[in-house]
Scaffold this motif. Structure first.
Motif, PDB file in Angstrom:
ATOM      1  N   LEU A  13       0.848  -1.193   0.000  1.00  0.00           N
ATOM      2  CA  LEU A  13       0.000   0.000   0.000  1.00  0.00           C
ATOM      3  C   LEU A  13       0.880   1.239   0.000  1.00  0.00           C
ATOM      4  N   GLY A  14       0.504   2.249  -0.768  1.00  0.00           N
ATOM      5  CA  GLY A  14       1.200   3.533  -0.732  1.00  0.00           C
ATOM      6  C   GLY A  14       0.327   4.551  -0.025  1.00  0.00           C
ATOM      7  N   LEU A  15       0.809   5.064   1.088  1.00  0.00           N
ATOM      8  CA  LEU A  15      -0.013   5.958   1.922  1.00  0.00           C
ATOM      9  C   LEU A  15       0.693   7.278   2.164  1.00  0.00           C
ATOM     10  N   GLY A  16      -0.038   8.377   1.975  1.00  0.00           N
ATOM     11  CA  GLY A  16       0.508   9.698   2.261  1.00  0.00           C
ATOM     12  C   GLY A  16       0.897   9.824   3.727  1.00  0.00           C
ATOM     13  N   GLU A  17       2.038  10.476   3.955  1.00  0.00           N
ATOM     14  CA  GLU A  17       2.554  10.604   5.329  1.00  0.00           C
ATOM     15  C   GLU A  17       1.629  11.397   6.232  1.00  0.00           C
TER      16      GLU A  17
ATOM     17  N   SER B  89      -8.561  21.103   1.001  1.00  0.00           N
ATOM     18  CA  SER B  89      -9.188  20.042   0.215  1.00  0.00           C
ATOM     19  C   SER B  89      -9.969  19.034   1.051  1.00  0.00           C
ATOM     20  N   HIS B  90      -9.740  18.991   2.345  1.00  0.00           N
ATOM     21  CA  HIS B  90     -10.346  17.955   3.173  1.00  0.00           C
ATOM     22  C   HIS B  90     -10.956  18.552   4.433  1.00  0.00           C
ATOM     23  N   ARG B  91     -11.950  17.848   4.987  1.00  0.00           N
ATOM     24  CA  ARG B  91     -12.472  18.198   6.307  1.00  0.00           C
ATOM     25  C   ARG B  91     -12.504  16.944   7.178  1.00  0.00           C
TER      26      ARG B  91
END
Ligand SMILES: Cc1cc2nc3c(=O)[nH]c(=O)nc-3n(C[C@H](O)[C@H](O)[C@H](O)COP(=O)(O)O)c2cc1C
Length: 215
Positions: free
Chosen positions: A42-46, A92-94
């Motif tokens: 899996l590649g996951l943003g830090e 971009s996110h909540r």
């Protein structure tokens, strides 16, 4: 030559269930996921809440939505389980704590791991993180997780076998930030254990018309 901002050239979408510090569940759409044997990579943003959860609590479920479930995936897209929202995601996110509820998806207890599965997803892979490495660039972790238990909707399984029927499984593909299903079958690998010719020998009831390999 071109210099695209992203290189999402068309991989299946998964919904990754992980466990929050208070025992509740987080759910995140991920397209950087594939299998090497029974090891998931899996590649996951830090800065993602999912990566933080896995660093502390290794259990996870890779839930595979079908192509028809793209709208539920997209409902999750602007959400993060992180509170406060990391600086890089604030435009971009909540933050939402109940991602299952926000997506309109139901949690169902897992067999081998702590986070729940997504009941509506036809394939669910329960797994445990074995190692997390930092990617060489771009702010990602590379997670390796061992699959412990595989759940498949019975309608996808070729009766009397351990095989998922590729003619019946319709993954959701993330193609340069657009959602697609698969087109019709073009042929099969020489290593396929489920070619139509072999299944026909047993008069397999699950199979509709299927093409043989292209000439
Ligand atoms: C279809 C889709 C695919 C995505 N693929 C990935 C991915 O492979 N890796 C990743 O870190 N984030 C990916 N994202 C972004 C995460 O879903 C997003 O960062 C989300 O906020 C993570 O939730 P979390 O912070 O609660 O972990 C994807 C988003 C979408 C909508």
């Amino acid at each position: 030559m071109i210099t695209p901002r992203i290189l999402y050239f068309g991989t299946p979408v998964v919904l990754l269930s992980t466990e929050n510090s208070d025992g509740s569940a987080n759910l995140a759409p991920i397209s950087s996921a594939w299998a090497l044997g029974w090891t998931l990579v899996l590649g996951l943003g830090e800065d993602g809440h999912t990566a933080r959860n896995l660093a502390e609590r290794p259990d996870l479920v890779v839930n595979l939505p079908g192509a028809g479930q793209w709208a539920a995936v997209e409902r999750l897209a602007p959400l993060t389980g992180a509170d406060p929202v990391p600086a890089g995601k604030q435009s971009s996110h909540r933050h939402v704590r109940d991602k299952f509820g926000a997506a309109g998806l139901a949690p169902i207890a897992s067999v081998s791991v702590r986070p729940p599965r997504v009941a509506e997803c036809p394939l669910q892979l329960e797994a445990r993180t074995e190692r997390i490495d930092r990617a060489a660039a771009d702010g990602f972790f590379i997670v390796q997780a061992r699959v412990l238990t595989v759940h498949a909707d019975p309608s996808l399984v070729i009766p009397g076998t351990q095989h998922v029927d590729p003619a019946r499984w319709h993954p959701l593909i993330y193609n340069f930030r657009h959602y697609f299903g698969l087109g019709r079958e073009l042929g099969h690998s020489y290593r396929s254990e489920t070619p139509r010719s072999r299944l026909d020998q047993g008069n397999h009831p699950n199979l509709g018309p299927r093409l043989r390999a292209n000439p």
